[in-house]
Design an enzyme around this catalytic site. Structure first.
Site: not given
Ligand code: ARG
Length: 466
Positions: A118, A163-164, A285, A291, A293, A298, A325, A330, A333
């Site tokens: 954790n 503006t606008h 294109s 064209k 582009n 975009e 936690y 998890q 990420k």
């Molecule tokens: N892979 C977990 C995460 O990204 C790590 C922490 C896991 N902790 C646990 N008590 N299971 O959060």
């Protein structure tokens, strides 16, 4: 030891388990495909932790040395692309620890003393987000420098200000570009601020309550470049607002990028024809041979959706989570990596386009005078020279615009008699304020579009970005 054979449960936490997890359990639980990107941070955190444990006398120096050597080998394996990432080992933390055990044997088992996954993941992720913020801020400053270069060339190039999206008053292209220099500076500042606020080290909070071992949290914080350790162990393992704040900064930045991207799209369309992009930043294109582009612009415009989506994603994950936690976290990420990948690409591509674009000064100057864009200058002249109240001047000017429109003329081409028929005291020198160049030159208030003002801002920014 990383081999489950001979044991029913998981090799690293399966002591109390007698059966293996279901395949689906393993699949939903595993995060290694995503968090393998934290390998460098995980190794750094483990190195700092092991060094601190040895210095505090919690583990033997010989064990620490073995751990450091093993971590170096792992680093080499990862760099060489031969590290055996395994889904059954769930995440980067257990992949590294299991491999360390294979490489150095029993001393590896001492690394996890006074630590939990954790606080381990909390510190790894903080290190990653801190670096992402620093990188984004640096890329923003590169973009600002590119804009400054173009602004310097075009500090007095007339263009319509809108503006606008209707012609409003003439400005200069350099002034317009400098507006983005200001925006991107605030964006960089938001990344700087977030980086400072998150710069506290959660390592040593252990699972959630701290530890009974005599650890030195100041030492690990220092070793990892943090200003100080976090002060509450529960907060340490449950906080993800550092990522939320970074994502919020990213979302605002992406919003600014999308506005510039949209302007590039509009400026490039033949109806405007204000700029051209080279072959380097356009595509053709497959069916329409003529064209060209602005796909990069975009796509930058669209990436804002992905990046804001990541902020919403993680905000919803965190909302209502009880301390400390929860495995929900998890899921922090993937959106964060996705957002910063998209932001980095957007910032680099935008910098490339700003360097690449060619302004069409003649088309912009012509457009700068269209749409009665100097009407405000006429009204201001009536106020300044004849002492009319602004509201009355506005009304007279409106009548002049109507006359010009009816006869298909620009304001500057209206005969003096026509103007006099609206306000008899008008004299010929009114024409001096009716050209876009005169209009722009007169906007000398601080931060205004007069080339003198624009140059002063460019000089200030060149100084602060050098
Ligand atoms: N892979 C977990 C995460 O990204 C790590 C922490 C896991 N902790 C646990 N008590 N299971 O959060």
């Amino acid at each position: 030891m990383s081999d489950d054979s001979g044991r029913a449960g998981h090799s690293l936490w399966g002591g109390r388990f007698s059966a293996k997890p279901a395949d689906l359990m393993r699949r939903i639980n595993a995060s290694i495909d995503v968090d393998r990107r934290l390998a460098a941070e995980d190794l750094a955190g483990s190195r700092a932790h092991a060094a601190m444990l040895a210095a505090a006398g919690v583990i033997a120096t010989a064990d620490e040395r073995a751990i450091q050597e093993g971590l170096t080998r792992i680093e080499e394996e990862i760099a060489a692309g031969v590290f055996p990432f395994r889904e059954d080992l769930e995440d980067i933390h257990m992949n590294v620890e299991a491999r360390l055990t294979e490489l150095i044997g029993p001393p590896a088992g001492r690394l996890h003393t006074a630590r939990s996954r954790n606080d381990q993941v909390a510190v790894d992720f903080r290190l990653w987000v801190r670096e992402a913020c620093a990188r984004s801020a640096a890329q923003l400053r590169d973009l600002q420098r590119a804009l400054l270069r173009r602004a310097e060339e075009t500090a007095d190039a007339l263009m319509p200000g809108f503006t606008h999206l209707q012609p409003a008053q003439p400005v200069t292209f350099g002034h317009h570009l400098m507006a983005y220099v200001e925006m991107f500076s605030r964006d960089a500042g938001r990344f700087d601020d977030a980086g400072l606020r998150m710069n506290e080290c959660p390592l040593g909070a252990a699972a959630l309550a701290g530890t009974s071992f005599p650890i030195d949290r100041e030492a690990t914080a220092r070793a990892l470049g943090f200003a100080r350790p976090t002060a509450n162990s529960l907060d340490s393992v449950s906080a993800r607002d550092f990522a939320l704040e970074a994502l919020a900064a990213a979302a605002i930045c992406a919003t600014h990028l999308s506005r510039l991207a949209e302007e590039i799209v509009v400026w490039m369309t033949p109806g405007f024809g204000f700029i051209a992009l080279s072959d380097a930043f356009t595509t053709g294109s497959s069916i329409m041979p003529q064209k060209r582009n602005p796909d990069a612009a975009e796509l930058i415009r669209a990436k804002a959706g992905r990046i804001l989506g990541s902020l919403v994603n993680l905000t919803v994950v965190m909302k209502g989570l009880p301390l400390a936690y929860g495995k929900d976290m998890q899921e922090d990420k993937a959106p964060t990596f996705e957002a910063f990948d998209a932001l980095e690409l957007s910032l680099l591509a935008m910098t490339g386009m700003v360097d690449d674009l060619k302004p069409n000064l003649a088309a912009m100057a012509t457009a700068a005078g269209a749409g009665y864009s100097t009407a405000t200058d006429l009204a201001d002249w009536l106020v300044r020279r004849l002492g009319l109240p602004f509201r009355e001047a506005h009304h007279v000017t409106g009548q002049a615009v109507a006359k010009a429109e009816a006869s298909g003329l620009d304001l500057a081409a209206l005969p003096l008699e026509t103007l006099k028929s609206l306000e008899p005291r008008i004299t010929a020198d009114v024409y001096e304020v009716l050209s876009p160049a005169a209009s722009v030159a007169s906007r000398v208030s601080y931060g205004g579009t007069a080339p003198s003002q624009v140059r002063a801002q460019i000089a200030r920014w060149k100084e602060s970005l050098s």
